[in-house]
Design an enzyme around this catalytic site. Structure first.
Site: not given
Ligand code: E4P
Length: 309
Positions: A125
């Site tokens: 990522k």
């Molecule tokens: C995406 O891969 C992220 O891990 C995630 O969806 C972030 O979401 P949040 O807004 O609930 O932290």
């Protein structure tokens, strides 16, 4: 170019050109009936949650981030890597996204190689931007450069923290396998700033003129249906835009709808044509239930007692 009325057809045409996501295993007589349906990933680093969702056949991948790792109990980078290694092993060969924590190009590429070595199903990522928010002297293109470096090394990337369709487009251009638009955070943000007078939550749950007798916003069907398809949620609109742009140019990077908050957003992402939805375990747990399903089960179960000796 797509006209508004051809968007749905174009999104469908792109989807069916992508490799099957639910292929029928060789030798099986009953074919999988949803070979091009989107994949559902779990957005968590909690091993036990992942294990039970995986064993129930609900998920085919996992996404993690530093916040989720901290929430799942990691207190050091070594501990985080141990937890990630266990998740990679459990999910193999299904993809698991692991996020970089380094902030400059060389260190990020080195860390990506280290994380990629934890398991062949790892996906790295990489945040699209925000580097100057941490260090004003940073190169604004750090994320894009790293994505390209990793593409050259055949390392799969999930480009994260996407909030507009241009970011998604550029991530695809430099070689990202997945792009992750954070629809829930976008909806939360817009809602908070556009409607500070309203209760916390995202815009999807505020449907004008659809109040019940108690004056609240409950509707018996999804809010999408209740509002006659009106798009109230800017986050979901972003998924529509990216799916349309990727269909325009037959871009093969996968649209990974992220930061989901509730089952209604899940439905709306399916309507928008997302390739993958990554969903928190708490939201996935609510999916099988509905008040009318509960009522139906209770009455069937009551009547079934007549057959039980
Ligand atoms: C995406 O891969 C992220 O891990 C995630 O969806 C972030 O979401 P949040 O807004 O609930 O932290």
């Amino acid at each position: 170019m797509l006209s508004p009325e051809s968007i749905g057809a174009a999104i469908h045409a792109r989807r069916v050109r992508l490799p099957e996501t639910h292929a029928t295993p060789a030798g099986k007589r009953l074919a999988h009936r949803a070979p091009h349906a989107p994949m559902i990933f779990a957005d968590t680093a909690d091993y036990d949650d992942i294990k039970s969702l995986y064993e129930a056949g609900i998920i085919t991948g996992v996404t993690t981030n530093p916040t989720l790792l901290k929430k799942a109990g990691a207190r050091s980078w070594d501990q985080a890597k141990e937890m990630l290694t266990a998740i990679l092993k459990l999910m193999h060969p299904m993809p698991v996204s692991l996020e970089l924590t380094m902030l400059n190009r060389e260190e990020m590429v080195r860390q990506a190689e280290e994380l990629a070595a934890l398991g062949e199903n790892s996906v790295i990522k990489v945040p699209i931007g925000g580097y100057r928010a941490i260090d004003p002297a940073a190169d604004p293109y750090t994320g894009l450069r790293v994505i390209h470096d990793l593409w050259e090394r055949d390392i799969r990337v999930n480009c994260t923290l996407i909030f507009n369709s241009t970011q998604a487009f550029w991530a695809a251009m430099v070689g990202a396998t997945y792009v992750s638009p954070f629809l829930g955070r976008l909806a939360d943000y817009e809602y908070k700033h556009d409607h500070p007078e309203r209760p916390a939550g995202n815009a999807l749950y505020w449907i004008e003129d659809h109040r019940n007798a108690q004056g609240d916003q409950h509707v018996s069907n999804s809010e999408y249906v209740a509002s006659a398809g009106a798009r109230k949620d800017t986050g979901v609109r972003l998924i529509h835009e990216i799916c349309a742009i990727f269909s325009n140019y037959d871009i093969q990077s996968l649209v990974l709808a992220s930061s989901l908050r509730n089952p209604v957003q899940l439905t709306e992402c399916l309507l928008a044509g997302a390739d993958i939805l990554t969903v928190p375990a708490e939201v996935l747990k609510t999916v099988p239930d509905h008040p009318l399903t509960d009522a139906g089960m209770i009455s069937f179960n009551d009547d079934a007692q007549a057959f039980i000796k």
